[in-house]
Design a protein around this motif. Structure first.
Motif, PDB file in Angstrom:
ATOM      1  N   ARG A 184       0.827  -1.214   0.000  1.00  0.00           N
ATOM      2  CA  ARG A 184       0.000   0.000   0.000  1.00  0.00           C
ATOM      3  C   ARG A 184       0.857   1.258   0.000  1.00  0.00           C
ATOM      4  O   ARG A 184       0.569   2.212  -0.712  1.00  0.00           O
ATOM      5  CB  ARG A 184      -0.945   0.012   1.199  1.00  0.00           C
ATOM      6  N   GLN A 185       1.938   1.260   0.771  1.00  0.00           N
ATOM      7  CA  GLN A 185       2.805   2.434   0.805  1.00  0.00           C
ATOM      8  C   GLN A 185       3.451   2.664  -0.561  1.00  0.00           C
ATOM      9  O   GLN A 185       3.586   3.799  -0.996  1.00  0.00           O
ATOM     10  CB  GLN A 185       3.880   2.267   1.886  1.00  0.00           C
ATOM     11  N   SER A 186       3.814   1.600  -1.262  1.00  0.00           N
ATOM     12  CA  SER A 186       4.387   1.732  -2.605  1.00  0.00           C
ATOM     13  C   SER A 186       3.371   2.303  -3.588  1.00  0.00           C
ATOM     14  O   SER A 186       3.708   3.152  -4.423  1.00  0.00           O
ATOM     15  CB  SER A 186       4.870   0.377  -3.120  1.00  0.00           C
ATOM     16  N   VAL A 187       2.138   1.840  -3.496  1.00  0.00           N
ATOM     17  CA  VAL A 187       1.085   2.342  -4.378  1.00  0.00           C
ATOM     18  C   VAL A 187       0.819   3.817  -4.101  1.00  0.00           C
ATOM     19  O   VAL A 187       0.685   4.625  -5.034  1.00  0.00           O
ATOM     20  CB  VAL A 187      -0.203   1.491  -4.222  1.00  0.00           C
ATOM     21  N   ILE A 188       0.762   4.191  -2.836  1.00  0.00           N
ATOM     22  CA  ILE A 188       0.534   5.589  -2.465  1.00  0.00           C
ATOM     23  C   ILE A 188       1.679   6.460  -2.966  1.00  0.00           C
ATOM     24  O   ILE A 188       1.458   7.556  -3.505  1.00  0.00           O
ATOM     25  CB  ILE A 188       0.360   5.720  -0.933  1.00  0.00           C
TER      26      ILE A 188
ATOM     27  N   VAL B 228      -5.730  12.482  -8.922  1.00  0.00           N
ATOM     28  CA  VAL B 228      -4.982  12.209  -7.697  1.00  0.00           C
ATOM     29  C   VAL B 228      -5.163  13.389  -6.747  1.00  0.00           C
ATOM     30  O   VAL B 228      -4.776  14.508  -7.059  1.00  0.00           O
ATOM     31  CB  VAL B 228      -3.484  11.987  -7.987  1.00  0.00           C
ATOM     32  N   SER B 229      -5.763  13.121  -5.616  1.00  0.00           N
ATOM     33  CA  SER B 229      -5.909  14.136  -4.587  1.00  0.00           C
ATOM     34  C   SER B 229      -4.770  13.953  -3.584  1.00  0.00           C
ATOM     35  O   SER B 229      -4.699  12.921  -2.910  1.00  0.00           O
ATOM     36  CB  SER B 229      -7.259  13.983  -3.886  1.00  0.00           C
ATOM     37  N   LEU B 230      -3.883  14.935  -3.510  1.00  0.00           N
ATOM     38  CA  LEU B 230      -2.747  14.814  -2.588  1.00  0.00           C
ATOM     39  C   LEU B 230      -3.211  14.724  -1.141  1.00  0.00           C
ATOM     40  O   LEU B 230      -2.604  14.013  -0.338  1.00  0.00           O
ATOM     41  CB  LEU B 230      -1.778  15.974  -2.778  1.00  0.00           C
ATOM     42  N   ALA B 231      -4.294  15.421  -0.809  1.00  0.00           N
ATOM     43  CA  ALA B 231      -4.815  15.346   0.559  1.00  0.00           C
ATOM     44  C   ALA B 231      -5.273  13.919   0.872  1.00  0.00           C
ATOM     45  O   ALA B 231      -4.978  13.378   1.951  1.00  0.00           O
ATOM     46  CB  ALA B 231      -5.970  16.318   0.733  1.00  0.00           C
ATOM     47  N   ASN B 232      -5.958  13.293  -0.077  1.00  0.00           N
ATOM     48  CA  ASN B 232      -6.410  11.921   0.108  1.00  0.00           C
ATOM     49  C   ASN B 232      -5.222  10.968   0.247  1.00  0.00           C
ATOM     50  O   ASN B 232      -5.216  10.071   1.089  1.00  0.00           O
ATOM     51  CB  ASN B 232      -7.288  11.508  -1.076  1.00  0.00           C
ATOM     52  N   GLU B 233      -4.207  11.169  -0.574  1.00  0.00           N
ATOM     53  CA  GLU B 233      -3.021  10.304  -0.518  1.00  0.00           C
ATOM     54  C   GLU B 233      -2.276  10.482   0.807  1.00  0.00           C
ATOM     55  O   GLU B 233      -1.757   9.519   1.365  1.00  0.00           O
ATOM     56  CB  GLU B 233      -2.088  10.582  -1.698  1.00  0.00           C
ATOM     57  N   MET B 234      -2.215  11.687   1.331  1.00  0.00           N
ATOM     58  CA  MET B 234      -1.554  11.924   2.617  1.00  0.00           C
ATOM     59  C   MET B 234      -2.338  11.265   3.754  1.00  0.00           C
ATOM     60  O   MET B 234      -1.746  10.732   4.697  1.00  0.00           O
ATOM     61  CB  MET B 234      -1.414  13.428   2.892  1.00  0.00           C
ATOM     62  N   ILE B 235      -3.667  11.290   3.667  1.00  0.00           N
ATOM     63  CA  ILE B 235      -4.483  10.609   4.678  1.00  0.00           C
ATOM     64  C   ILE B 235      -4.215   9.109   4.639  1.00  0.00           C
ATOM     65  O   ILE B 235      -4.000   8.469   5.682  1.00  0.00           O
ATOM     66  CB  ILE B 235      -5.979  10.912   4.456  1.00  0.00           C
ATOM     67  N   LYS B 236      -4.190   8.528   3.429  1.00  0.00           N
ATOM     68  CA  LYS B 236      -3.934   7.094   3.297  1.00  0.00           C
ATOM     69  C   LYS B 236      -2.523   6.753   3.777  1.00  0.00           C
ATOM     70  O   LYS B 236      -2.320   5.719   4.425  1.00  0.00           O
ATOM     71  CB  LYS B 236      -4.120   6.642   1.846  1.00  0.00           C
ATOM     72  N   ALA B 237      -1.547   7.610   3.484  1.00  0.00           N
ATOM     73  CA  ALA B 237      -0.170   7.358   3.923  1.00  0.00           C
ATOM     74  C   ALA B 237      -0.080   7.394   5.454  1.00  0.00           C
ATOM     75  O   ALA B 237       0.606   6.564   6.065  1.00  0.00           O
ATOM     76  CB  ALA B 237       0.786   8.380   3.311  1.00  0.00           C
ATOM     77  N   GLY B 238      -0.782   8.336   6.077  1.00  0.00           N
ATOM     78  CA  GLY B 238      -0.793   8.417   7.535  1.00  0.00           C
ATOM     79  C   GLY B 238      -1.447   7.204   8.178  1.00  0.00           C
ATOM     80  O   GLY B 238      -0.954   6.668   9.178  1.00  0.00           O
ATOM     81  N   GLU B 239      -2.554   6.747   7.600  1.00  0.00           N
ATOM     82  CA  GLU B 239      -3.224   5.547   8.117  1.00  0.00           C
ATOM     83  C   GLU B 239      -2.316   4.325   7.998  1.00  0.00           C
ATOM     84  O   GLU B 239      -2.225   3.509   8.917  1.00  0.00           O
ATOM     85  CB  GLU B 239      -4.508   5.280   7.333  1.00  0.00           C
ATOM     86  N   THR B 240      -1.641   4.213   6.863  1.00  0.00           N
ATOM     87  CA  THR B 240      -0.757   3.068   6.635  1.00  0.00           C
ATOM     88  C   THR B 240       0.432   3.094   7.588  1.00  0.00           C
ATOM     89  O   THR B 240       0.799   2.066   8.163  1.00  0.00           O
ATOM     90  CB  THR B 240      -0.270   3.052   5.171  1.00  0.00           C
ATOM     91  N   ALA B 241       1.029   4.262   7.768  1.00  0.00           N
ATOM     92  CA  ALA B 241       2.170   4.381   8.685  1.00  0.00           C
ATOM     93  C   ALA B 241       1.752   4.086  10.125  1.00  0.00           C
ATOM     94  O   ALA B 241       2.471   3.405  10.867  1.00  0.00           O
ATOM     95  CB  ALA B 241       2.780   5.777   8.592  1.00  0.00           C
ATOM     96  N   GLY B 242       0.574   4.568  10.532  1.00  0.00           N
ATOM     97  CA  GLY B 242       0.080   4.296  11.876  1.00  0.00           C
ATOM     98  C   GLY B 242      -0.184   2.816  12.107  1.00  0.00           C
ATOM     99  O   GLY B 242       0.137   2.274  13.160  1.00  0.00           O
ATOM    100  N   GLY B 243      -0.760   2.156  11.110  1.00  0.00           N
ATOM    101  CA  GLY B 243      -1.009   0.719  11.209  1.00  0.00           C
ATOM    102  C   GLY B 243       0.276  -0.080  11.285  1.00  0.00           C
ATOM    103  O   GLY B 243       0.392  -1.042  12.038  1.00  0.00           O
ATOM    104  N   PHE B 244       1.258   0.329  10.486  1.00  0.00           N
ATOM    105  CA  PHE B 244       2.548  -0.364  10.504  1.00  0.00           C
ATOM    106  C   PHE B 244       3.234  -0.181  11.855  1.00  0.00           C
ATOM    107  O   PHE B 244       3.801  -1.126  12.405  1.00  0.00           O
ATOM    108  CB  PHE B 244       3.447   0.154   9.380  1.00  0.00           C
ATOM    109  N   GLU B 245       3.157   1.023  12.412  1.00  0.00           N
ATOM    110  CA  GLU B 245       3.756   1.283  13.727  1.00  0.00           C
ATOM    111  C   GLU B 245       3.069   0.454  14.810  1.00  0.00           C
ATOM    112  O   GLU B 245       3.734  -0.095  15.699  1.00  0.00           O
ATOM    113  CB  GLU B 245       3.666   2.773  14.054  1.00  0.00           C
TER     114      GLU B 245
END
Length: 115
Positions: A20-24, A79-96
């Protein structure tokens, strides 16, 4: 319902987070490319439902699909950068969370069985 092994669960989640992080990152890199449409991966719940915990060597089936755009920008990209940043934050939080649970489990095993 089969038994769920913590190590396998953590492994599948780490694989999913990595894809998911690679796709984002690809979505963000192509944010200004005319006609580019954002992608995302299947939800972790769907991936988890398709994983067999009885087969230790089997990997997760993570598929990439076109994301539903929030809006289409004037540049023609979806591509909405705001949407991508939200998804990146969710993914990073889940990984942590995943790594912190495994770290705690490792400490527990070390304390019980010694080093």
């Amino acid at each position: 319902m089969s038994e769920i092994y913590l190590g396998k669960l953590a492994d599948v989640h780490a694989q999913w987070s990595s894809v998911r992080q690679s796709v984002i990152a690809g979505n963000i890199a192509n944010a200004n490319t005319v006609g580019f449409k954002a992608s995302d991966v299947t939800s972790f719940d769907t991936v988890l439902n398709n994983v067999s915990f009885d087969k230790p060597g089997e990997g997760a089936d993570i598929s990439i699909h076109q994301d539903k755009p929030w809006d289409v920008l004037h540049s023609g990209t979806a591509v909405s950068l705001a949407n991508e940043m939200i998804k990146a934050g969710e993914t990073a939080g889940g990984f942590e969370l995943n790594t912190s649970v495994m770290r705690s489990f490792h400490r527990m095993v070390i304390s019980v069985f010694g080093s």
